[in-house]
Motif scaffolding. Structure first.
Motif, PDB file in Angstrom:
ATOM      1  N   MET A 117       0.825  -1.206   0.000  1.00 35.90           N
ATOM      2  CA  MET A 117       0.000   0.000   0.000  1.00 35.90           C
ATOM      3  C   MET A 117       0.859   1.256   0.000  1.00 35.90           C
ATOM      4  O   MET A 117       0.516   2.252  -0.638  1.00 35.90           O
ATOM      5  CB  MET A 117      -0.920   0.001   1.225  1.00 35.90           C
ATOM      6  CG  MET A 117      -1.961  -1.093   1.203  1.00 35.90           C
ATOM      7  SD  MET A 117      -3.280  -0.796   0.030  1.00 35.90           S
ATOM      8  CE  MET A 117      -4.400   0.102   1.051  1.00 35.90           C
TER       9      MET A 117
ATOM     10  N   PHE B 123       0.047   3.833  -3.191  1.00 35.62           N
ATOM     11  CA  PHE B 123      -0.485   5.189  -3.100  1.00 35.62           C
ATOM     12  C   PHE B 123       0.458   6.194  -3.762  1.00 35.62           C
ATOM     13  O   PHE B 123       0.014   7.146  -4.398  1.00 35.62           O
ATOM     14  CB  PHE B 123      -0.735   5.575  -1.645  1.00 35.62           C
ATOM     15  CG  PHE B 123      -1.891   4.849  -1.019  1.00 35.62           C
ATOM     16  CD1 PHE B 123      -3.097   4.738  -1.685  1.00 35.62           C
ATOM     17  CD2 PHE B 123      -1.776   4.256   0.224  1.00 35.62           C
ATOM     18  CE1 PHE B 123      -4.165   4.066  -1.125  1.00 35.62           C
ATOM     19  CE2 PHE B 123      -2.835   3.586   0.798  1.00 35.62           C
ATOM     20  CZ  PHE B 123      -4.034   3.486   0.128  1.00 35.62           C
TER      21      PHE B 123
ATOM     22  N   ASN C  74      -8.351   3.756  -5.801  1.00 39.82           N
ATOM     23  CA  ASN C  74      -8.017   3.961  -4.389  1.00 39.82           C
ATOM     24  C   ASN C  74      -9.140   3.465  -3.488  1.00 39.82           C
ATOM     25  O   ASN C  74      -8.902   2.818  -2.465  1.00 39.82           O
ATOM     26  CB  ASN C  74      -7.751   5.444  -4.135  1.00 39.82           C
ATOM     27  CG  ASN C  74      -7.154   5.711  -2.757  1.00 39.82           C
ATOM     28  OD1 ASN C  74      -7.507   5.085  -1.785  1.00 39.82           O
ATOM     29  ND2 ASN C  74      -6.257   6.677  -2.697  1.00 39.82           N
TER      30      ASN C  74
ATOM     31  N   GLY D 142      -7.776   0.821  -1.145  1.00 39.90           N
ATOM     32  CA  GLY D 142      -7.529   1.421   0.161  1.00 39.90           C
ATOM     33  C   GLY D 142      -8.759   1.610   1.022  1.00 39.90           C
ATOM     34  O   GLY D 142      -8.656   1.702   2.242  1.00 39.90           O
TER      35      GLY D 142
ATOM     36  N   THR E  88      -9.084   6.375   2.725  1.00 39.83           N
ATOM     37  CA  THR E  88      -7.895   6.735   1.939  1.00 39.83           C
ATOM     38  C   THR E  88      -8.288   7.407   0.635  1.00 39.83           C
ATOM     39  O   THR E  88      -7.590   8.310   0.164  1.00 39.83           O
ATOM     40  CB  THR E  88      -7.027   5.499   1.637  1.00 39.83           C
ATOM     41  OG1 THR E  88      -7.771   4.565   0.859  1.00 39.83           O
ATOM     42  CG2 THR E  88      -6.559   4.832   2.916  1.00 39.83           C
TER      43      THR E  88
END
Length: 419
Positions: A181, A185, A370, A374, A378
């Motif tokens: 992760m 990102f 995302n 996430g 996030t």
């Protein structure tokens, strides 16, 4: 490390005895509180995440012999009570009518991304099954990561509990997930500045920020407001706890009924019915979404559900790290890192291809991916940090939808792969 010392001095392998429930509960709650404090206080801790900090603390304490690796507190209370209670509280955000109405084209990209996550799970499983050496364990991880990479940590917890992947394997998957992760990102947000993507996708929100109509101060203010302290009363706590317990109770009754109607030697169809509809997490999800959608006015008055639910999941994440052998995590995590990388890459391919196919914006593709990988917080955080203020709401909504879909698809992946 100190196990032999404690055995000689105390007659047991850990400083705190396995039946010392209050001592273990005290350590667990202090560690979770400390992890949350660090996450919210320091940027470095925020990048690591409070979840992984809690897991690391637990792993260290268990491996040096401060706390035992097994206890009734872990198995019966956290896995058996706290995890099921946390899920319906977090799913109270899942008002489907609002999601369909307010997310626009981002929802299309998000759905395509969810399909990509599932496809990626199958690809990763069949590529890594031989080198991993534990097909059943890998299937369980694939199920957990499908749930997580469509929804979030709440789905990871549900699938880990449902398929009993084992604490070592679950901890290794968590470490691999967090390592990936951090890279993901960075790469995802870098796409917003790549000439290739700007050439092939519309990017109105990026243009708006770069033209100066949105300021950094506005984004910071929104972030502060989003995570501000909320009002909560004694009645809110009472209603939230009663609701969570009632949902889990009802889910267990219904799932038990479906599990009971499956014959001893079932056909493939009846075997699927028994495993899917016999899962309490499928029904916890279903009933929670019905409540959130049909009784949204009442749900809006239940302050604190997200905070309480998140705290309960943090307790679960601490317990994941307790029985984890550090060497097992170190040796298992690299292959699981490959599994998560394959799933994430396939998800991104689906999201960006889907956005191009349906003429969606570059920002839609970035935030939808995302929200898949996430989760809602996030995704909203990325939208806020980039000044894409109009996408904060849709990011939260599609991410929350993942909480619903993640449990269903994670369960299906687990059944198909024989977890």
């Amino acid at each position: 490390m100190l196990n032999s010392v404690f055995m000689n001095l105390l007659g047991r392998e850990s400083l705190i005895a396995a039946d010392n429930t209050w001592g273990l509960l005290g350590v667990m709650c202090l560690a979770v509180a400390f992890s949350i404090f660090l996450e919210q206080k320091y940027k470095w801790a925020s990048k690591i995440s409070g979840a992984i900090i809690a897991l690391i603390i637990a792993m260290i304490l268990a491996n040096v012999g401060i706390i035992p690796t097994s206890s009734v507190l872990y198995d019966d209370i956290v896995w058996g009570v706290i995890v099921p209670m946390g899920i319906p509280l977090l799913l109270l955000q899942c008002n489907l009518s609002r999601i369909w109405k307010d997310t626009g084209r981002m929802l299309i990209v998000w759905i395509i991304g969810a399909v990509g996550t599932t496809v990626g799970a199958f690809i990763a499983y069949f590529l890594l099954r031989a080198p991993f050496g534990d097909a059943s364990g890998l299937a369980k991880v694939a199920s957990m990561m499908t749930g997580s990479y469509i929804g979030g940590g709440v789905n990871f917890a549900a699938m880990a509990s449902q398929y009993a992947a084992g604490e070592d394997l679950t901890a290794a998957a968590t470490v691999a997930d967090n390592l990936l992760m951090a890279i993901y990102f960075f790469v995802l947000i870098a796409f917003a500045s790549f000439k290739f993507f700007r050439k092939h996708y519309k990017h109105p929100h990026i243009d708006e920020v770069e033209s100066g109509t949105k300021t950094a101060d506005e984004s910071v203010t929104q972030a502060a407001a989003f995570w501000s302290r909320k009002d909560i009363s004694l009645k809110d706590i009472a209603v939230n706890i009663a609701y969570a317990v009632a949902i889990v109770w009802l889910a267990q009754i219904v799932s038990g009924f479906f599990a009971g109607i499956v014959p001893e030697n079932p056909s493939p169809f009846m075997d699927f019915v028994g495993k899917f509809f016999g899962s309490q997490y499928v029904w916890i999800t279903t009933f929670s979404v019905i409540v959130a959608t049909c009784f949204h006015k009442q749900v809006e008055k239940m302050h604190g559900s997200q905070e309480i639910g998140t705290y309960l999941i943090y307790l679960f994440l601490f317990v994941i790290g307790v029985p984890a052998n550090i060497m097992t995590v170190v040796t298992k995590s690299p292959l699981l890192l490959v599994l998560t990388a394959i799933m994430v890459c396939v998800n991104m391919l689906f999201c960006f291809f889907g956005a191009k196919l349906f003429k969606c914006d570059l920002e839609d593709a970035i935030i939808a991916s995302n929200a898949n990988i996430g989760g809602p917080t996030t995704a909203a955080g990325m939208a806020i940090s980039q000044g894409w203020t109009k996408l904060v709401g849709p990011a939260m909504l599609v991410g929350v939808l993942g909480y619903v879909v993640g449990n269903y698809l994670g369960t299906i992946v687990g059944i198909v792969l024989g977890a």
